[in-house]
Design a protein around this motif. Structure first.
Motif, PDB file in Angstrom:
ATOM      1  N   SER A 391      42.326  33.872  41.754  1.00  0.00           N
ATOM      2  CA  SER A 391      41.836  35.192  41.368  1.00  0.00           C
ATOM      3  C   SER A 391      40.895  34.875  40.203  1.00  0.00           C
ATOM      4  O   SER A 391      39.974  35.914  40.182  1.00  0.00           O
ATOM      5  CB  SER A 391      42.828  36.126  40.978  1.00  0.00           C
ATOM      6  OG  SER A 391      43.905  35.564  39.732  1.00  0.00           O
ATOM      7  N   GLU A 392      40.907  33.913  39.707  1.00  0.00           N
ATOM      8  CA  GLU A 392      39.751  33.740  38.444  1.00  0.00           C
ATOM      9  C   GLU A 392      38.240  33.446  39.207  1.00  0.00           C
ATOM     10  O   GLU A 392      37.302  33.594  38.539  1.00  0.00           O
ATOM     11  CB  GLU A 392      40.063  32.512  37.854  1.00  0.00           C
ATOM     12  CG  GLU A 392      41.178  32.753  36.856  1.00  0.00           C
ATOM     13  CD  GLU A 392      40.731  33.303  35.445  1.00  0.00           C
ATOM     14  OE1 GLU A 392      39.614  33.204  35.086  1.00  0.00           O
ATOM     15  OE2 GLU A 392      41.567  34.016  34.894  1.00  0.00           O
ATOM     16  N   VAL A 394      36.998  35.114  41.372  1.00  0.00           N
ATOM     17  CA  VAL A 394      36.031  36.279  41.739  1.00  0.00           C
ATOM     18  C   VAL A 394      35.698  36.968  40.323  1.00  0.00           C
ATOM     19  O   VAL A 394      34.957  37.997  40.454  1.00  0.00           O
ATOM     20  CB  VAL A 394      36.671  37.321  42.532  1.00  0.00           C
ATOM     21  CG1 VAL A 394      36.374  36.573  43.971  1.00  0.00           C
ATOM     22  CG2 VAL A 394      38.061  37.613  42.300  1.00  0.00           C
ATOM     23  N   LYS A 395      35.891  36.490  39.180  1.00  0.00           N
ATOM     24  CA  LYS A 395      35.604  37.235  38.108  1.00  0.00           C
ATOM     25  C   LYS A 395      34.142  37.444  37.703  1.00  0.00           C
ATOM     26  O   LYS A 395      34.014  38.318  36.952  1.00  0.00           O
ATOM     27  CB  LYS A 395      36.558  36.544  36.678  1.00  0.00           C
ATOM     28  CG  LYS A 395      38.016  36.795  36.778  1.00  0.00           C
ATOM     29  CD  LYS A 395      38.464  36.711  35.099  1.00  0.00           C
ATOM     30  CE  LYS A 395      39.705  37.337  34.958  1.00  0.00           C
ATOM     31  NZ  LYS A 395      40.661  36.770  33.745  1.00  0.00           N
ATOM     32  N   TRP A 396      33.538  36.348  38.299  1.00  0.00           N
ATOM     33  CA  TRP A 396      32.234  36.582  37.852  1.00  0.00           C
ATOM     34  C   TRP A 396      31.554  37.910  38.463  1.00  0.00           C
ATOM     35  O   TRP A 396      30.469  38.513  38.069  1.00  0.00           O
ATOM     36  CB  TRP A 396      31.227  35.514  38.458  1.00  0.00           C
ATOM     37  CG  TRP A 396      31.293  35.201  39.907  1.00  0.00           C
ATOM     38  CD1 TRP A 396      32.153  34.425  40.367  1.00  0.00           C
ATOM     39  CD2 TRP A 396      30.561  35.734  40.839  1.00  0.00           C
ATOM     40  NE1 TRP A 396      31.957  34.619  41.997  1.00  0.00           N
ATOM     41  CE2 TRP A 396      30.808  35.396  42.216  1.00  0.00           C
ATOM     42  CE3 TRP A 396      29.473  36.677  40.793  1.00  0.00           C
ATOM     43  CZ2 TRP A 396      30.362  35.604  43.204  1.00  0.00           C
ATOM     44  CZ3 TRP A 396      28.639  36.957  42.033  1.00  0.00           C
ATOM     45  CH2 TRP A 396      29.155  36.430  43.247  1.00  0.00           C
ATOM     46  N   SER A 398      33.278  40.622  38.657  1.00  0.00           N
ATOM     47  CA  SER A 398      33.815  41.885  38.167  1.00  0.00           C
ATOM     48  C   SER A 398      33.159  43.293  38.090  1.00  0.00           C
ATOM     49  O   SER A 398      33.697  44.124  37.951  1.00  0.00           O
ATOM     50  CB  SER A 398      34.896  41.630  37.046  1.00  0.00           C
ATOM     51  OG  SER A 398      34.069  41.007  36.106  1.00  0.00           O
ATOM     52  N   GLN A 399      31.932  42.704  37.461  1.00  0.00           N
ATOM     53  CA  GLN A 399      31.162  43.974  37.097  1.00  0.00           C
ATOM     54  C   GLN A 399      30.046  44.396  38.078  1.00  0.00           C
ATOM     55  O   GLN A 399      29.282  45.280  38.015  1.00  0.00           O
ATOM     56  CB  GLN A 399      30.225  43.452  35.972  1.00  0.00           C
ATOM     57  CG  GLN A 399      30.873  43.081  34.740  1.00  0.00           C
ATOM     58  CD  GLN A 399      31.963  44.028  33.966  1.00  0.00           C
ATOM     59  OE1 GLN A 399      31.725  45.207  33.891  1.00  0.00           O
ATOM     60  NE2 GLN A 399      33.139  43.484  33.557  1.00  0.00           N
ATOM     61  N   GLU A 401      29.027  44.838  42.576  1.00  0.00           N
ATOM     62  CA  GLU A 401      29.677  44.906  43.892  1.00  0.00           C
ATOM     63  C   GLU A 401      29.223  43.828  44.834  1.00  0.00           C
ATOM     64  O   GLU A 401      27.865  43.625  45.084  1.00  0.00           O
ATOM     65  CB  GLU A 401      28.977  46.035  44.482  1.00  0.00           C
ATOM     66  CG  GLU A 401      29.635  47.466  43.945  1.00  0.00           C
ATOM     67  CD  GLU A 401      30.988  47.757  44.731  1.00  0.00           C
ATOM     68  OE1 GLU A 401      30.790  47.737  46.201  1.00  0.00           O
ATOM     69  OE2 GLU A 401      31.886  47.922  44.168  1.00  0.00           O
ATOM     70  N   LYS A 449      38.337  35.165  46.547  1.00  0.00           N
ATOM     71  CA  LYS A 449      39.479  34.294  46.318  1.00  0.00           C
ATOM     72  C   LYS A 449      39.925  33.151  47.243  1.00  0.00           C
ATOM     73  O   LYS A 449      40.606  31.847  46.804  1.00  0.00           O
ATOM     74  CB  LYS A 449      40.985  35.150  45.900  1.00  0.00           C
ATOM     75  CG  LYS A 449      40.805  35.988  45.036  1.00  0.00           C
ATOM     76  CD  LYS A 449      42.183  36.420  44.644  1.00  0.00           C
ATOM     77  CE  LYS A 449      42.426  37.704  45.628  1.00  0.00           C
ATOM     78  NZ  LYS A 449      43.654  38.329  45.524  1.00  0.00           N
TER      79      LYS A 449
ATOM     80  N   GLN B  17      48.775  35.563  38.659  1.00  0.00           N
ATOM     81  CA  GLN B  17      47.914  36.342  38.166  1.00  0.00           C
ATOM     82  C   GLN B  17      48.901  37.556  38.190  1.00  0.00           C
ATOM     83  O   GLN B  17      49.651  37.858  39.019  1.00  0.00           O
ATOM     84  CB  GLN B  17      46.608  36.174  38.806  1.00  0.00           C
ATOM     85  CG  GLN B  17      46.049  35.148  38.656  1.00  0.00           C
ATOM     86  CD  GLN B  17      45.208  35.080  37.105  1.00  0.00           C
ATOM     87  OE1 GLN B  17      44.425  35.832  36.859  1.00  0.00           O
ATOM     88  NE2 GLN B  17      45.554  33.677  36.625  1.00  0.00           N
ATOM     89  N   ASP B  19      48.578  41.433  38.626  1.00  0.00           N
ATOM     90  CA  ASP B  19      47.761  42.687  39.193  1.00  0.00           C
ATOM     91  C   ASP B  19      47.190  43.635  37.933  1.00  0.00           C
ATOM     92  O   ASP B  19      48.182  44.006  37.496  1.00  0.00           O
ATOM     93  CB  ASP B  19      48.384  43.352  40.171  1.00  0.00           C
ATOM     94  CG  ASP B  19      47.528  44.330  40.959  1.00  0.00           C
ATOM     95  OD1 ASP B  19      47.711  44.518  42.229  1.00  0.00           O
ATOM     96  OD2 ASP B  19      46.477  44.948  40.195  1.00  0.00           O
TER      97      ASP B  19
END
Lengths: 654, 270, 436
Positions: A391-392, A394-396, A398-399, A401, A449, B17, B19
């Motif tokens: 899940s990390e 897609v953190k880039w 997160s701000q 779309e 992910k 992780q 949610d």
């Protein structure tokens, strides 16, 4: 008497020569099979360009000198053939040809001999004053040069003496010999002059036959093998490795000559130790134990030592610290940048050999630098080099779309890559790239992910088994998702998706973002303005974009479009670019030996006093950012090509 | 002599992780791995195999798919891999887990003498560190926990000397064999399997011992044999990182704030 | 009325509530008497509705409340009718449980000591033990085993114990599992406490695991919360799954209920120097010759901090490029000295030759999991983060507020480390002097 003695000698020499050549060259058959005879016409053309035409040879200093000797010898081969034939059948010579033709040949031989003699002397002086590499002043090298010089001298002596004795008329067909004849006609030599032609003739004969028989035992063997070696080169670029067959009882990689391919072994006979590979090697030139020349040389020594005993027993190891072996540490120093192969005039393929030996170490002995244990396990179990949670990935985003890839709805898959997804600095590049793509209206989506490491470093590091697992998973994933067109922002992903995955039957249309941006600019899909704050821009060519895949112009054109001025070229650029130090899996390894490669390259860049260093690879980005930290005062910034373009986007007021 | 490595297949908790919306665990795609501490136990058993000629046996209690973990042990080089799996073993706490493992070791002991049983110091999913001592007590073996170095094994005197890593100190302890040793990460560096070993392990036999083999009282194994049970699972309070004070203008103030925070959390041993 | 008697009480069928299963390890499958539950690869149950007899066992045993009973509308109707005429059932199991646990009374705290020096966690436990004992309305006892440890009884009283069982014999001078185990079991069997608490330290976990196995009772490791429910049972709360979830564990059918408790979690109760209590001297016959293990040597960190491996350190002060020069590591050394920490560093600090390579933390260096990790002048490149992000507490000190290290920091100070670190050192030194 002279004739029959010579005939006997000649026959003996030829037999011995053929036997020696056979003894040596037959050793090549010990290697594993490999098909190198496809597209013969192209091969022939390449051979004419690179071997006969000496295209690569003349590119470097003193290359022309070698060209002169080589071309000289091609001409003199006729002269020597005549010499040998007329030695046996005295009546048989070029004098039987029409006079003008015979005269022209004589003239050519005379001039070429002089040119060769001069070139050989230049070579000897060069080797003494500024050797091509520090260890180049060997007896063997001087001996070879001496033999050639002697051959030429004997040739001139022979003809000059005959002219001096009046047996042959002086004239325009033998300008050099005629001039020398004047010297031999000196009264002091009057006593010996009558015997000189025969003396020189015999000297010529003995040197020629002796040299011929010395050939197979020396590095000068390359005059026999180099031309076929060029013919048998890898067509295209050696930017990925062969797959291995995983089945019980198989051995993997190479730790003995019989595990190398016959072409690998032929390579070792084709090397004449010019040292160009070691001069361009980022490892060798920063004080590491790797020396591509010695890797090839060790292979040859090992082959000569063990080639005969292969069938009787397990030959001695290729990896080790003895004669005929390459040290483990040196194998791990390779950045797989391909500079050695680009520099080699005879197309020796160093990198596949290094990877084969790495494969042996990793797969058969599980021996590798300890940093790699985590790396391999992270790739296998967590699908990324750092062991981060999926899940990390897609953190880039997160701000912003970012659409998910869906066949039919999105045209391109944007393959972000592990660095672009996890590394703080490179995440900024990813975001910049999406801005550019959005501005140009490109239809793209990400795997999010579900994206997995492509396994590039794993393969270069020789863990082919793991790469096989990774590649099969990814190929399956791409197929099931219907991916056909991919944008990558990492040249390493680019190369793997494009070239390595092809071996798994997946043909993708892969485009690196620097290429795509160039296309978009050309098509006017992207409107950019001039960016002032970039200042002077230097460009660092990424090995896997440039040397391994031939993309040099796209980033240059893009920078030109953005700044209005061409990039300042670094000292070593394009095909000669110097690696940042992170390729070949070195990204995940400590650099224990010598000085850091990235510092070397950063220094080179700073010498141009740039405001911006432009890169197109996340690994290069990391290496440059790290290297710049040593220069506390430096205001130079490192920017990815995507960031540079994002800065110039029209309407991007901020 | 036999050296046993007890290993467990665990979900890779580093991949877990939460949610952010529901504050629950995202378990999707979490891989199962060999408990990291157990891989050091496994490695040490292999080293004893090499140095002392012991026969190395890997044991694991778990669901049928834990076979993958035991295959990894085979790839690393153990002589035998035994999966202890049965419906009645499910839902076990540490007490009933040690019962099954100890029974299996006892069964092995009928074949040959047991020298050392290695366990990881704890698992990353349960973090209890209780199964090792449980095995030692049930078998009457010497119990040596938190070992970071094997100093000496004296087969003639039947003793083992180890270094234990405790809070702020090390202890050199000598104990009688057979012994149960739990290991910490510093003990060794686990090996990476060679490809021939991996391929061979794919075909090798992982033995299955169910309760028909071990013949344990069903009331002492699995859920029924577990005195503890989980009454509730909930998500912990998560605190976001906190920037303290203005370190640029008032570094001393920020430092004082930090010390206060650490004292509040009782993290400073002053 | 007659119709209601005839109607058999519907028992319903169990079903899985999507998204709630925590893959606890097949408790439901194990509990099912008719084998109607199969587990998926992901460890989640699939209930076969045809086979389910509605016994409720799986529903009761599920820690995540991921199973529920499902009734058809007709069944619900019958249930509603029955509910009106329902009489409370007598639960035989519950009566048996109560009979079994009845003899056990009292809360015990094991006082851990090394060389006569008590572990702080024991006094922390005395605080929580006190409140448990008060809830249960029983005595709080300290268990003191050692050699020359008599003075610890008074310490225990001052932290809240009512009485202290004291076993003071030379054979207990150094902790060894066997004699301590035998002695604890002897005491437990003799005095039957209902709660036994120990610190979740190396020694506490070694002993507790052994004792619980011998007396065949439940033990909960590394608790961070303790409480008593309405049936006098101990509710033991602890992190599990790498700290990603919290679980409350019960041991209601067995006694004593044993728990080890994480140090530094429970507050240290205020010391009452004048408190008194009963000392209950005990002895346990065990001879040195019957013990097969010996402690040959004890090495303390203080005797050679430099030899300590950064990978195993509990406190780490780490420096990066921001330190500017090798000699500046002195300020980190000073802070480390106050904290009893080891100095580590980022790759760039090691590359620059400021630290030896074995102190490098990160992807290609050591992976560390200390209690506190203080990152000074480290920007936090991913290569570094993966080596230290599992630390309990991360403190970041950096000038650049955008530095990625702040993303993983528990506490961050945006500032110049050359100002902040010395201030920190000074403050801790002051505190220590004040306490001494």
């Amino acid at each position: 008497m002279q004739q029959s003695l010579f005939t006997a000698l000649l026959i003996a020499s030829l037999v011995l020569f053929c036997f020696s050549c056979y003894r040596r060259l037959s050793l090549v058959a010990v290697g594993t099979g490999e098909y190198r005879f496809d597209q013969p016409l192209i091969r022939l053309k390449e051979m004419l360009v690179y071997a006969i035409g000496q295209k690569r040879v003349v590119r470097r200093p003193f290359g022309l000198n070698h060209g002169v000797i080589f071309w000289g010898f091609l001409v003199l081969a006729l002269a020597n053939a005549e010499f040998l034939i007329s030695g046996v059948f005295p009546g048989l010579s070029f004098q039987l040809l029409p006079k003008t033709l015979a005269g022209a040949l004589s003239f050519a031989f005379d001039v070429c001999s002089l040119a060769t003699l001069v070139a050989v002397l230049v070579a000897a002086v060069r080797r003494t004053v500024r050797p091509p590499f520090p260890e180049a002043r060997t007896f063997e090298a001087y001996f070879i040069l001496g033999m050639i010089a002697l051959l030429m001298t004997a040739y001139f002596g022979m003809h000059a003496a005959e002219i001096a004795l009046g047996k042959v008329p002086a004239g325009a067909t033998l300008p050099v010999s005629s001039a020398l004849a004047g010297l031999l006609a000196a009264p002091a030599l009057a006593v010996v002059l009558p015997g000189l032609p025969e003396t020189f003739w015999w000297l010529h004969a003995l040197v020629l036959l002796g040299f011929m028989n010395f050939l197979p035992f020396s590095k000068h063997m390359h005059i026999l093998t180099a031309i076929p070696n060029v013919f048998l080169r890898t067509l295209g670029r050696p930017n990925c490795q062969e797959r291995e067959q995983f089945a019980e009882g198989n051995r993997y990689g190479a730790n003995s000559i019989d595990q190398m391919s016959w072409k690998d072994l032929l390579d070792s006979f084709s090397c004449t130790e010019c040292g160009r590979c070691q001069n361009v090697c980022p490892a060798a030139s920063t004080g590491k134990s790797l020396n591509p020349r010695l890797v090839v040389h060790a292979l040859k020594e090992n082959l000569l030592e063990n080639g005969r005993s292969v069938t009787t027993g397990r030959p001695a190891a290729l990896i080790g610290s003895d004669c005929g072996q390459s040290a483990e540490a040196s194998l791990w120093s390779c950045t797989s940048c391909g500079a050695c192969m680009e520099a080699c005039p005879v197309f020796i393929e160093h990198l596949p050999k290094v990877v084969k030996m790495r494969r042996h170490l990793v797969q058969m002995e599980a021996k590798f630098p300890e940093e790699l244990l985590n790396f391999f396990e992270n790739i296998e179990q967590r699908s990324n080099p750092w062991g981060m949670a999926p899940s990390e990935r897609v953190k880039w985003a997160s701000q912003i779309e970012v659409p998910t890839f869906e066949a039919g709805k999105t045209e391109y898959l944007l393959f972000v890559g592990c660095s672009g997804a996890f590394d703080a600095r490179n995440k900024q590049v990813t975001v910049a790239l999406t801005k550019v793509l959005d501005a140009a209206g490109v239809s793209y989506g990400i795997l999010g992910k579900e994206e997995k490491c492509c396994g590039e470093s794993v393969r270069r590091l020789g863990n082919e088994y793991l790469f096989e697992l990774v590649a099969q998973q990814s190929v399956e994933q791409f197929r099931s998702k219907g991916v056909t067109k991919v944008i990558t922002q990492c040249p390493h992903c680019y190369n793997t998706l494009k070239n390595d995955f092809r071996q798994y039957g997946l043909e993708l249309e892969v485009v690196h973002h620097s290429e795509l941006i160039k296309e978009l600019l050309d098509a006017q899909a992207l409107q950019v303005g001039t960016v002032q704050e970039l200042g002077d821009v230097v460009l660092h060519d990424s090995c896997y974009l440039g040397r391994h895949n031939g993309v040099y112009d796209a980033p240059r054109a893009t920078v030109l479009e953005l700044t209005g001025t061409p990039v300042k070229e670094l000292e070593r650029n394009r095909e000669n670019a110097f690696c940042c130090g992170a390729g070949g899996g070195r990204m995940w390894l400590e650099e224990h030996e010598g000085t850091p490669i990235n510092k070397n390259r950063v220094q080179e860049a700073l010498a141009k006093d740039p405001d911006t260093i432009c890169v197109a690879c996340p690994f290069c980005m990391t290496m440059f950012e790290d290297g710049l930290k040593d220069h506390a005062g430096a205001t130079t910034q490192v920017k990815d090509i995507a960031e540079i373009v994002a800065l110039g986007l029209k309407g991007a007021a901020s | 002599m036999i050296v046993v490595a007890c290993i467990k297949q665990v979900p890779d908790t580093t991949q877990v992780q939460i949610d952010p919306v529901t504050n629950t665990l995202i378990r999707d795609g979490i891989p199962f791995i060999v408990n990291p501490y157990d891989s050091h136990a496994l490695e040490e058993s292999l080293r004893l195999k090499e140095s002392h000629g012991f026969r190395a046996v890997a044991l694991s209690m778990g669901p049928p798919n834990a076979e993958a973990t035991l295959r990894k042990a085979l790839a690393a080089g153990v002589d035998r891999s035994i999966l202890l799996s049965d419906r009645v073993f499910g839902g076990a706490d540490t007490l009933s887990t040690s019962n099954v493992l100890a029974a299996a070791i006892e069964k092995l002991a009928q074949e040959d003498e047991i020298g050392i049983v290695f366990c990881g110091k704890q698992t990353i999913d349960g973090d209890t560190a209780q199964v090792g001592p449980g095995i030692a007590v049930r078998l009457g073996f010497s119990q040596l926990t938190l070992v970071d170095r094997i100093e000496k094994i004296d087969l003639a005197k039947k003793t083992v000397t180890v270094r234990r890593k405790l809070e702020g100190r090390y202890e050199i302890v000598e104990a009688r064999l057979p012994a149960m040793i739990t290991v910490v990460r510093e003990l060794n560096r686990p090996r990476y399997p060679t490809v021939p070993m991996r391929l061979a392990s794919a075909k090798a036999q992982v033995e299955l011992w169910n309760n028909e083999v071990l013949k344990l009282d069903v009331n002492t194994v699995g859920l029924k044999g577990s005195p503890t049970w989980v009454s509730r699972i909930f998500s912990p309070q998560r605190s976001e990182g906190e920037i303290l004070g203005d370190g640029l203008k008032d570094p001393v103030g920020a430092a004082l704030l930090l010390v206060d925070r650490l004292l509040e959390k009782d993290l400073l041993a002053v | 009325m007659t119709e209601a008697v005839k109607a058999k009480k519907p028992r319903g069928r169990a079903r899985v509530i999507p998204g709630k299963c925590a893959a606890c390890g097949a408790r439901c499958q194990s509990a099912c008497p008719v084998d109607c539950i199969e587990m998926t690869e992901a460890g989640e149950p699939v209930v076969s509705a045809e086979k389910c007899i509605g016994c409720l066992k799986c529903v009761k045993v599920c820690p995540a409340s991921a199973l529920e009973m499902f009734f058809t509308p007709e069944e619900q109707k019958i249930l509603a009718e029955l509910a009106q005429a329902a009489a409370p059932e007598v639960d035989e199991e519950e009566l048996e449980r109560q009979r079994r646990i009845a003899p056990f009374r009292g809360v015990w705290v094991f006082v851990e000591q090394n060389d006569g020096e008590p572990a702080r966690v024991s006094w922390e436990l005395m605080g929580s033990g006190r409140s448990l004992a008060d809830s249960l309305d029983v005595e709080l006892s300290a268990i003191i085993i050692g050699s020359g440890v008599g003075k610890l009884a008074q310490e225990a009283f001052s932290y809240g114990a009512d009485c202290a069982y004291l076993i003071d014999q030379p054979v207990f001078a150094r902790y060894r599992t066997e004699p301590y185990l035998e002695t604890m079991c002897y005491l437990v069997e003799k005095y039957k406490p209902e709660v036994v608490l120990m610190g979740a330290t190396g020694m506490g976990r070694d002993l507790a695991g052994a004792v619980a196995t011998r007396v065949k009772t439940g033990l909960t490791a590394d608790c961070t919360g303790l409480d008593i429910d309405d049936k006098r049972n101990l509710m033991q709360t602890r992190p599990a799954f790498g700290g990603n979830i919290m679980a409350t564990i019960m041991c209601d059918k067995y006694r004593p209920q044993m728990a080890t408790v994480r140090p530094h979690v429970m507050p240290l109760p205020e010391r009452q120097p004048n408190a008194t209590g009963r000392v209950l001297p005990e002895s346990f016959a065990i001879s040195e010759s019957s013990i097969f293990s010996r402690v040959l040597e004890v090495i303390t960190d203080k005797s050679g901090k430099d030899r300590v491996d950064v990978a195993g350190a509990e406190f780490i002060v780490s420096g990066g490029r921001g330190l500017m020069a090798k000699e500046n590591f002195a300020i980190l050394e000073e802070l480390a000295g106050e904290l009893g920490a080891v100095v580590g560093g980022s790759r760039s600090a090691v590359d620059a030759g400021w630290l030896p390579p074995d102190r490098q933390v990160g992807q290609t260096g050591k992976t560390v999991r200390p209690k506190i990790y203080i990152a000074c002048g480290i920007s936090g490149a991913i290569q570094h983060l993966v080596g230290m992000q599992d630390s309990d507490v991360v403190i970041a000190i950096n000038r650049d507020p955008e530095a990625p290290i702040f993303e993983v920091a528990t506490f961050g100070i945006v500032g110049d480390l050359f100002d902040v670190v010395p201030a920190l050192t000074t403050r801790i030194r002051e505190l220590k002097q004040a306490r001494a």
